[in-house]
Write an enzyme that holds these catalytic residues in place. Structure first.
Site, PDB file in Angstrom:
ATOM      1  N   LYS A 172      10.369  -0.583  13.326  1.00  0.00           N
ATOM      2  CA  LYS A 172      10.964   0.044  11.936  1.00  0.00           C
ATOM      3  C   LYS A 172      11.992   1.023  11.579  1.00  0.00           C
ATOM      4  CE  LYS A 172       7.040  -1.112   8.774  1.00  0.00           C
ATOM      5  NZ  LYS A 172       5.780   0.044   8.139  1.00  0.00           N
ATOM      6  N   GLY A 195      -3.858  -2.176   5.597  1.00  0.00           N
ATOM      7  CA  GLY A 195      -3.561  -3.576   5.881  1.00  0.00           C
ATOM      8  C   GLY A 195      -3.933  -4.857   5.661  1.00  0.00           C
ATOM      9  N   ARG A 196      -4.498  -4.515   7.337  1.00  0.00           N
ATOM     10  CA  ARG A 196      -4.961  -5.939   7.996  1.00  0.00           C
ATOM     11  C   ARG A 196      -6.325  -5.808   7.254  1.00  0.00           C
ATOM     12  NH1 ARG A 196      -3.285  -2.568  11.131  1.00  0.00           N
ATOM     13  NH2 ARG A 196      -5.155  -1.706  12.708  1.00  0.00           N
ATOM     14  N   GLU A 226      10.934  -5.149   3.391  1.00  0.00           N
ATOM     15  CA  GLU A 226      11.017  -6.540   3.043  1.00  0.00           C
ATOM     16  C   GLU A 226      10.541  -6.600   1.337  1.00  0.00           C
ATOM     17  OE1 GLU A 226       9.750  -5.042   5.671  1.00  0.00           O
ATOM     18  OE2 GLU A 226      10.350  -6.577   7.512  1.00  0.00           O
ATOM     19  N   GLU A 255      -3.106  -6.361  15.888  1.00  0.00           N
ATOM     20  CA  GLU A 255      -2.579  -5.046  15.607  1.00  0.00           C
ATOM     21  C   GLU A 255      -3.904  -3.985  15.626  1.00  0.00           C
ATOM     22  OE1 GLU A 255       0.615  -4.122  12.123  1.00  0.00           O
ATOM     23  OE2 GLU A 255      -1.489  -4.267  10.887  1.00  0.00           O
ATOM     24  N   LYS A 262       0.791  -0.695  -0.117  1.00  0.00           N
ATOM     25  CA  LYS A 262      -0.080   0.102  -0.338  1.00  0.00           C
ATOM     26  C   LYS A 262       0.898   0.900  -0.173  1.00  0.00           C
ATOM     27  CE  LYS A 262      -3.221   2.197   2.948  1.00  0.00           C
ATOM     28  NZ  LYS A 262      -4.291   2.639   3.955  1.00  0.00           N
ATOM     29  N   HIS A 281      -2.803 -33.244  20.026  1.00  0.00           N
ATOM     30  CA  HIS A 281      -2.277 -34.056  20.877  1.00  0.00           C
ATOM     31  C   HIS A 281      -0.904 -33.379  20.369  1.00  0.00           C
ATOM     32  CE1 HIS A 281      -4.608 -37.240  19.448  1.00  0.00           C
ATOM     33  NE2 HIS A 281      -5.171 -36.077  17.874  1.00  0.00           N
TER      34      HIS A 281
HETATM   35  C1  G6Q Z   1      -1.593  -3.828   8.381  1.00  0.00           C
HETATM   36  C2  G6Q Z   1      -0.101  -3.297   8.762  1.00  0.00           C
HETATM   37  C3  G6Q Z   1       1.553  -3.698   7.943  1.00  0.00           C
HETATM   38  C4  G6Q Z   1       0.737  -3.405   6.683  1.00  0.00           C
HETATM   39  C5  G6Q Z   1       2.905  -3.988   6.191  1.00  0.00           C
HETATM   40  C6  G6Q Z   1       2.435  -3.614   4.741  1.00  0.00           C
HETATM   41  O1  G6Q Z   1      -2.708  -3.148   8.666  1.00  0.00           O
HETATM   42  O2  G6Q Z   1      -0.319  -1.292   8.458  1.00  0.00           O
HETATM   43  O3  G6Q Z   1       0.868  -5.394   8.250  1.00  0.00           O
HETATM   44  O4  G6Q Z   1       0.600  -4.349   6.003  1.00  0.00           O
HETATM   45  O5  G6Q Z   1       3.869  -3.520   7.256  1.00  0.00           O
HETATM   46  O6  G6Q Z   1       2.967  -2.493   4.216  1.00  0.00           O
HETATM   47  P1  G6Q Z   1       2.926  -2.053   2.782  1.00  0.00           P
HETATM   48  O7  G6Q Z   1       1.353  -2.602   2.266  1.00  0.00           O
HETATM   49  O8  G6Q Z   1       2.687   0.016   2.955  1.00  0.00           O
HETATM   50  O9  G6Q Z   1       4.097  -2.904   2.156  1.00  0.00           O
END
Ligand code: G6Q
Length: 545
Positions: free
Chosen positions: A501, A268-269, A217, A355, A211, A386
């Site tokens: 971060k 994002g989530r 990463e 989160e 996003k 188990h």
């Molecule tokens: C989700 C968070 C987080 C995010 C990641 C990836 O709600 O904001 O998990 O989705 O850090 O971010 P980008 O999509 O910006 O790479």
């Protein structure tokens, strides 16, 4: 000030629940768990039944939970969210200050969407996705040798990975013939190496999902995949798709085969039903199956709008969670799918819930003095039985469980062994676990004693189809939002992940700077940062020496 921003502990319902919590329903009482109780404490909607007879509540508790939902205006806040009121904010402080409109992605079935502009944007993206899947199917999109693409490697992390990955794994039986998706999230180079070994570059597409377009990463793994294509003589420009925020550094159509967009108002989530999930899921399952996921999610969003908690599964599950957390003092919740297909779903919920609700200030910026989001974890049953169920039954921590089950298997392949099918064994085990946790067992031998009164709920649907998956996803998204609305916390930001971060970036600057310095002059005895990193054992000796 709006009443829904007030401290929830000032409501009469909160005081009533505190009173009731001094004598919660005793699940070990003989004759309590009758078929009538099981019938009575059951809610239905969007293809799911929620069985809550195994929770430590009775009619009085339910009435007080309904009052709590009403006094906190929970359903009204959910409606405000769907209509685009700015729910992601901390009043009076710098914050994201955004609407929260993931529900708009699936409000495409309604003639009068709650937020027409957001749904219109979602529809435009869906149209692009449809075109993409048609081009794949019709042969308009082929590799240089005129062959179809078989594999899609998705690159993204956190919200740009967990939901789509959990759903793709859950819906494997519905995959189009010859299609596969893979996911690379971790900056650990072994994650990418393991995935890239499995695919043939010429027949593979990649999709970078970010996003912000800046995540370290993801940028690193994108570069790695670009090099993988180049080394194989494949043009990355004809191979890599992007899903990103409009205007992000990744919003560069020149760089990608096709670009899809998500918007500020989709966290994002909460993005699995946006293009973040759309691209991998439609590639794997086909466009129509992705629309079925949206349909299921929309149906559950409508269930979440029902005012009576006994009809509103997400709200009821949220309130039972609050009852367990804030009134009965339980710190965690185990999500236990009795469905192997859902083996990564708890990981998605871990992020979505922790989160969202792992917060210690309210929406006015004041430190809260009550418990917010629980620790969420889980694994599929019966495997977990188990492994860690010993603690669930006899440990010193009481862990409420949320079982998830389906009456039929996905593949429909099953055999009778010892007079029962495997599916029957699976379902019998859920009921056995819920009963054992609830009723316990007295015994003269303390080693064989089960205290009981360990609550659980069972979510059950007919079969894990794309539509059921969409409904289940939306159920949990709404559950999490409802808990935040009741607690008056902001479930939609994530400041807590920023500090780590920033520190990692500072350390990486040191790594890079030292590599440059070493190239010019070898380190000296008074090279302090180098010594700190060395002392922590963090330098890769084979490269730095
Ligand atoms: C989700 C968070 C987080 C995010 C990641 C990836 O709600 O904001 O998990 O989705 O850090 O971010 P980008 O999509 O910006 O790479």
């Amino acid at each position: 000030m709006e009443t829904y921003l007030q401290d929830w502990r000032t409501t009469p319902a909160y005081r009533r629940l505190l009173e009731l919590a001094s004598r919660p329903c005793d699940l070990t009482a003989p004759g309590l768990l009758t078929p009538e109780r099981l019938q009575r404490y059951r809610a239905s909607g969007a293809g799911f039944d929620l069985l809550y007879a195994f929770a430590r509540l009775d009619d009085q508790t339910l009435a007080a939970l309904q009052e709590l939902a009403d006094q906190r205006r929970a359903v009204e806040q959910f409606d405000m969210m769907r209509r685009g009121v700015v729910m992601n904010r901390i009043v009076g402080y710098e914050c994201e200050n955004r609407a929260v409109l993931h529900t708009a992605c699936r409000d495409i079935f309604s003639a009068t969407p709650k937020h027409p502009q957001a749904t219109e944007l979602a529809k435009q993206q869906l149209a692009r996705l449809h075109e993409f899947t048609q081009d794949l199917a019709s042969g308009a999109l082929l590799n240089e040798a005129g062959e179809p693409f078989t594999d899609l490697v998705c690159i993204g992390i956190g919200g740009s990975d967990l939901g789509p990955r959990a759903l793709a794994l859950a819906l494997q039986p519905f995959a189009l013939p010859g299609r596969r998706v893979h996911f690379i999230a971790n900056v650990d180079p072994d994650d990418a190496a393991a995935v890239l070994r499995k695919v043939e570059p010429a027949r593979t597409l990649a999709c970078v999902v970010s996003k912000s377009g800046t995540t370290l990463e993801t940028r690193t793994n994108e570069e790695l995949v670009r090099r993988f294509f180049l080394q194989a003589g494949c043009d990355p420009r004809r191979r890599i798709l992007a899903v990103t925020g409009k205007g992000s550094p990744m919003d560069d159509p020149e760089r990608y085969l096709r670009s899809f967009f998500m918007f500020d108002f989709i966290g994002g989530r909460y993005s699995a039903t946006s293009m973040v999930g759309g691209v991998p899921l439609a590639f794997l399952l086909g466009y129509d199956a992705f629309v079925e996921i949206l349909r299921g999610a929309h149906e559950m969003d409508e269930v979440a709008a029902r005012p009576q908690i006994t009809d509103n599964l997400p709200l009821l599950l949220a309130l039972i969670g609050i009852w367990n957390r804030n009134f009965l003092g339980m710190e965690t919740v185990a999500v236990l799918p009795y469905s192997q297909a859902l083996h990564r779903f708890p990981a998605h919920l871990q992020q979505c819930d922790m989160e969202s609700n792992g917060k210690s200030i309210d929406r006015l910026g004041q430190t809260v003095s009550f418990q917010t989001g629980p620790i969420v974890w889980g694994e599929p049953g019966t495997n977990g039985q188990h492994a860690f169920y010993q603690l669930l039954h006899q440990g010193t921590t009481v862990v409420p469980a949320e079982f998830i089950a389906f009456r039929q298997s996905q593949y429909g392949e099953d055999t009778e062994v010892d007079g029962t099918t495997s599916q029957e064994k699976l379902l019998a085990n859920i009921l056995a676990q819920a009963l054992a946790l609830a009723t316990g067992r007295p015994h003269d031998n303390p080693n064989k004693r089960f205290a009981g009164n360990r609550p659980s709920c069972i979510l059950i649907a007919d079969r894990l189809t794309p539509r059921a998956m969409g409904a289940l996803l939306a159920l949990y998204e709404a559950k999490i939002a409802f808990q935040g609305f009741v607690w008056n916390i902001n479930s939609f930001d994530q400041e807590g992940v920023q500090l780590g971060k920033a520190l990692a970036n500072r350390l990486l600057d040191i790594f890079a700077q030292q590599r440059r310095q070493e190239a010019e002059a070898p380190p000296t005895a008074d090279d302090l940062p180098r010594h700190l990193l060395d002392a922590a054992g963090l330098l890769n000796r084979s490269r730095s020496r």
